[in-house]
Motif scaffolding. Structure first.
Motif, PDB file in Angstrom:
ATOM      1  N   ALA A  97       0.849  -1.193   0.000  1.00 56.44           N
ATOM      2  CA  ALA A  97       0.000   0.000   0.000  1.00 56.44           C
ATOM      3  C   ALA A  97       0.880   1.237   0.000  1.00 56.44           C
ATOM      4  N   ALA A  98       0.252   2.377  -0.311  1.00 57.66           N
ATOM      5  CA  ALA A  98       0.936   3.672  -0.238  1.00 57.66           C
ATOM      6  C   ALA A  98       0.804   4.235   1.164  1.00 57.66           C
ATOM      7  N   GLY A  99       1.851   4.929   1.618  1.00 60.47           N
ATOM      8  CA  GLY A  99       1.827   5.524   2.942  1.00 60.47           C
ATOM      9  C   GLY A  99       2.131   7.008   2.896  1.00 60.47           C
ATOM     10  N   MET A 100       1.921   7.660   4.017  1.00 61.83           N
ATOM     11  CA  MET A 100       2.226   9.092   4.125  1.00 61.83           C
ATOM     12  C   MET A 100       3.672   9.294   4.533  1.00 61.83           C
ATOM     13  N   ARG A 101       4.373  10.078   3.757  1.00 62.42           N
ATOM     14  CA  ARG A 101       5.752  10.406   4.098  1.00 62.42           C
ATOM     15  C   ARG A 101       5.803  11.065   5.478  1.00 62.42           C
ATOM     16  N   ASP A 102       6.798  10.701   6.243  1.00 63.81           N
ATOM     17  CA  ASP A 102       7.021  11.184   7.613  1.00 63.81           C
ATOM     18  C   ASP A 102       6.088  10.535   8.631  1.00 63.81           C
ATOM     19  N   LYS A 103       5.158   9.698   8.189  1.00 61.36           N
ATOM     20  CA  LYS A 103       4.308   8.939   9.113  1.00 61.36           C
ATOM     21  C   LYS A 103       4.710   7.463   9.137  1.00 61.36           C
ATOM     22  N   VAL A 104       5.105   6.951   7.981  1.00 59.03           N
ATOM     23  CA  VAL A 104       5.571   5.564   7.884  1.00 59.03           C
ATOM     24  C   VAL A 104       6.789   5.533   6.973  1.00 59.03           C
ATOM     25  N   ARG A 105       7.544   4.428   7.020  1.00 61.38           N
ATOM     26  CA  ARG A 105       8.692   4.235   6.145  1.00 61.38           C
ATOM     27  C   ARG A 105       8.364   3.188   5.085  1.00 61.38           C
ATOM     28  N   ILE A 106       9.044   3.262   3.964  1.00 64.58           N
ATOM     29  CA  ILE A 106       8.915   2.225   2.953  1.00 64.58           C
ATOM     30  C   ILE A 106       9.497   0.926   3.519  1.00 64.58           C
ATOM     31  N   GLY A 107       8.726  -0.150   3.415  1.00 64.41           N
ATOM     32  CA  GLY A 107       9.120  -1.420   4.002  1.00 64.41           C
ATOM     33  C   GLY A 107       8.551  -1.648   5.381  1.00 64.41           C
ATOM     34  N   GLU A 108       7.979  -0.620   5.996  1.00 64.08           N
ATOM     35  CA  GLU A 108       7.323  -0.800   7.285  1.00 64.08           C
ATOM     36  C   GLU A 108       6.009  -1.544   7.082  1.00 64.08           C
ATOM     37  N   VAL A 109       5.605  -2.329   8.072  1.00 64.16           N
ATOM     38  CA  VAL A 109       4.389  -3.143   7.974  1.00 64.16           C
ATOM     39  C   VAL A 109       3.357  -2.605   8.957  1.00 64.16           C
ATOM     40  N   VAL A 110       2.116  -2.437   8.473  1.00 58.06           N
ATOM     41  CA  VAL A 110       1.052  -1.912   9.327  1.00 58.06           C
ATOM     42  C   VAL A 110      -0.085  -2.927   9.425  1.00 58.06           C
ATOM     43  N   PHE A 111      -0.651  -3.033  10.619  1.00 58.03           N
ATOM     44  CA  PHE A 111      -1.886  -3.774  10.862  1.00 58.03           C
ATOM     45  C   PHE A 111      -3.034  -2.766  10.867  1.00 58.03           C
ATOM     46  N   SER A 112      -4.149  -3.140  10.271  1.00 57.55           N
ATOM     47  CA  SER A 112      -5.294  -2.223  10.231  1.00 57.55           C
ATOM     48  C   SER A 112      -5.953  -2.116  11.598  1.00 57.55           C
ATOM     49  N   GLU A 113      -5.838  -0.958  12.199  1.00 54.17           N
ATOM     50  CA  GLU A 113      -6.573  -0.694  13.439  1.00 54.17           C
ATOM     51  C   GLU A 113      -8.011  -0.309  13.115  1.00 54.17           C
ATOM     52  N   SER A 170      15.137  -9.168   1.219  1.00 51.12           N
ATOM     53  CA  SER A 170      16.383  -8.410   1.365  1.00 51.12           C
ATOM     54  C   SER A 170      16.050  -6.923   1.416  1.00 51.12           C
ATOM     55  N   PHE A 171      16.899  -6.162   2.071  1.00 49.70           N
ATOM     56  CA  PHE A 171      16.697  -4.720   2.191  1.00 49.70           C
ATOM     57  C   PHE A 171      17.364  -4.030   0.995  1.00 49.70           C
ATOM     58  N   PRO A 172      16.629  -3.193   0.275  1.00 53.32           N
ATOM     59  CA  PRO A 172      17.170  -2.592  -0.952  1.00 53.32           C
ATOM     60  C   PRO A 172      18.271  -1.584  -0.651  1.00 53.32           C
ATOM     61  N   LEU A 173      19.228  -1.524  -1.554  1.00 56.38           N
ATOM     62  CA  LEU A 173      20.317  -0.550  -1.449  1.00 56.38           C
ATOM     63  C   LEU A 173      19.977   0.672  -2.289  1.00 56.38           C
ATOM     64  N   PRO A 174      20.360   1.838  -1.844  1.00 57.60           N
ATOM     65  CA  PRO A 174      20.007   3.061  -2.593  1.00 57.60           C
ATOM     66  C   PRO A 174      20.759   3.160  -3.905  1.00 57.60           C
ATOM     67  N   LEU A 181      17.879  10.034   0.899  1.00 58.38           N
ATOM     68  CA  LEU A 181      16.452   9.712   0.904  1.00 58.38           C
ATOM     69  C   LEU A 181      16.208   8.320   1.489  1.00 58.38           C
ATOM     70  N   TYR A 182      17.025   7.360   1.094  1.00 55.63           N
ATOM     71  CA  TYR A 182      16.869   5.998   1.610  1.00 55.63           C
ATOM     72  C   TYR A 182      17.077   5.973   3.122  1.00 55.63           C
ATOM     73  N   GLN A 183      18.095   6.659   3.555  1.00 54.55           N
ATOM     74  CA  GLN A 183      18.393   6.653   4.980  1.00 54.55           C
ATOM     75  C   GLN A 183      17.241   7.233   5.791  1.00 54.55           C
ATOM     76  N   GLU A 184      16.563   8.210   5.237  1.00 55.19           N
ATOM     77  CA  GLU A 184      15.488   8.874   5.968  1.00 55.19           C
ATOM     78  C   GLU A 184      14.150   8.154   5.856  1.00 55.19           C
ATOM     79  N   HIS A 185      13.877   7.517   4.710  1.00 48.81           N
ATOM     80  CA  HIS A 185      12.517   7.043   4.447  1.00 48.81           C
ATOM     81  C   HIS A 185      12.366   5.547   4.185  1.00 48.81           C
ATOM     82  N   VAL A 186      13.459   4.805   4.071  1.00 43.41           N
ATOM     83  CA  VAL A 186      13.365   3.368   3.791  1.00 43.41           C
ATOM     84  C   VAL A 186      13.826   2.592   5.027  1.00 43.41           C
ATOM     85  N   ALA A 187      13.020   1.610   5.407  1.00 48.02           N
ATOM     86  CA  ALA A 187      13.316   0.826   6.606  1.00 48.02           C
ATOM     87  C   ALA A 187      14.557  -0.038   6.389  1.00 48.02           C
TER      88      ALA A 187
END
Length: 433
Positions: A97-113, A170-174, A181-187
């Motif tokens: 799914a798409a997420g909001m920048r600064d709220k979640v990171r790319i690669g982060e996993v969310v459960f639907s509350e 595997s975790f992607p390399l920038p 950008l990767y350091q700030e926004h990718v898990a």
């Protein structure tokens, strides 16, 4: 190898994915082999497997399938089909799914509350007569049972990473120039959180639109396109549901197709870990238990009928067994009841080794099928025989048919029109009433 099945048995968990990367990641995370593939009569390809639950200490039966296309209408139809075919205890939707920048990171996993269906609206006019779209979102939360499992689930970072990498993650390399950008926004590790998901029919590629949706519910952090259909189908059937999403993009310039695989693998690893270490489902009653329950209901009805018949017979008191025996022997005036040890059954003949041989008053077929050999308990007259099924007893009128009733190869017991299979214990004899 594809197996075509005309029917299906029930499962504990039904898992739906939307696109192939999600399907293959889920299959790998759950350890379901390609050979578990089958196609049903309407053409849907699914996979069956088992997942061992550390909480329930048993295997969960799961079925995994893929929609192939995005959209809430397709999701609702697929979920309804899965529910009707497999009768699961829980339906999971897993993917990206798409997420909001600064709220979640790319690669982060969310459960639907909770899920916010953001598209329902009214076409209205302002007081000045201008067209106006009036949002009317529908907001639903997960069931209490699922919410409790989520709250008490403790994802272990080392366990998640080992599962993720062992199953091909595997975790992607920038790429060059995107290091910051990767350091700030990718898990760089598997991260899990509860979140509010917005669901609609539009693929969001404008970050501003997601921020606009957030005004409908201040906790919205993720946008996707299938949760509303899942939710509606499950709630119509009274089933709990859960959405698990890996963040693959922000709907802006930081978009990379490699993130689809990354987010799918992350979400599937967390899903498998949650099923094993966080999800606690009740063990369903098997068909044997249901058969016993049906027998119990029938026995209760038989008992009620016997009592009613007894009331219609008038006020005549039943005669004691001793008095009946006395009258049958022709003696009159001797009202002293004979002790059981001195009562003699009719047509006794001396045994060659000496001593009388008692003739059983119980039907020989019933006695041979249910009674223990060489029983030392006195056997009563057939007119007072009661039958005990488990802890339930039925009086006269309870017709028992012992033997293989339907030819399944194992002994079944039929009470009236109800057939009870293995583990039904029948005891014949007067139980004291």
């Amino acid at each position: 190898m594809t197996h075509r099945l005309s029917g299906s048995s029930q499962v504990d968990i039904a898992i739906l994915t939307v696109i192939p990367p999600e399907l293959f990641a889920a299959r790998d995370a759950l350890g379901i082999a390609e050979s578990a593939r089958f196609k049903d009569e309407v053409g849907t390809v699914s996979y069956r497997g088992r997942v061992r639950s550390a909480l329930a200490r048993r295997d969960y039966e799961v079925v995994l399938t893929c929609l192939g296309r995005a959209g809430n209408a397709l999701s609702a139809a697929a979920v309804q089909d899965v529910i009707a075919r497999y009768r699961p205890q829980l339906v999971l939707l897993m993917g990206i799914a798409a997420g909001m920048r600064d709220k979640v990171r790319i690669g982060e996993v969310v459960f639907s509350e909770r899920i916010v269906a953001y598209e329902p609206a009214a076409m209205a006019r302002t007081p000045e007569g201008h067209p106006h779209l009036e949002p009317r979102p529908e907001i639903r939360t997960v069931s209490h049972r699922v919410q409790q499992d989520l709250v008490h689930y403790r994802p272990d970072e080392a366990r998640l990473r080992e599962r993720f990498e062992r199953r091909g993650g595997s975790f992607p390399l920038p790429s060059s120039g995107n290091e910051a950008l990767y350091q700030e926004h990718v898990a760089t590790r598997l991260m899990v959180k509860l979140a509010t998901l917005a669901s609609g029919e539009k693929l969001l590629r404008d970050p501003g639109k997601l921020r606009e949706i957030r005004s409908l519910h201040g906790k919205t952090e993720v946008a996707e396109m299938e949760a509303v259909g899942l939710m509606e189908a499950c709630e119509r059937s009274g089933l709990p549901w859960l959405v698990i999403r890996g963040i693959s993009d922000f709907g802006d310039e930081l978009k990379d197709d490699r993130f689809h695989e990354f987010a799918s693998r992350a979400a599937s690893a967390v899903m498998a870990d949650f099923i094993e270490h966080g999800l606690e489902l009740e063990k369903r009653r098997g068909p044997g238990v249901m058969a016993i329950a049906a027998v119990a209901l029938l026995v209760a009805a038989i008992g009620s009928g016997v009592n009613a018949w007894g009331a219609l017979r008038g006020s005549e008191e039943p005669k004691p067994n001793a008095a009946i025996a006395s009258e049958q022997s022709g003696s009159k005036g001797d009202t002293k009841p004979a002790s059981p040890a001195h009562q003699v059954a009719p047509e006794e003949k001396p045994r060659s080794s000496g001593g009388p041989k008692r003739q059983s008053a119980v039907d020989p077929q019933l006695q041979s099928a249910t009674a223990a050999p060489e029983s030392k308990q006195p056997v009563e007259s057939a007119s007072t025989t009661k039958t005990k099924i488990g802890n339930l007893k039925a009086g006269d009128g309870a017709k028992l048919k012992i033997g293989n009733v339907k030819g399944e190869g194992s002994t079944d017991t039929q009470v009236g029109d109800v057939t009870c299979g293995d583990n039904c214990v029948f005891e014949a004899g007067n139980k004291g009433e």
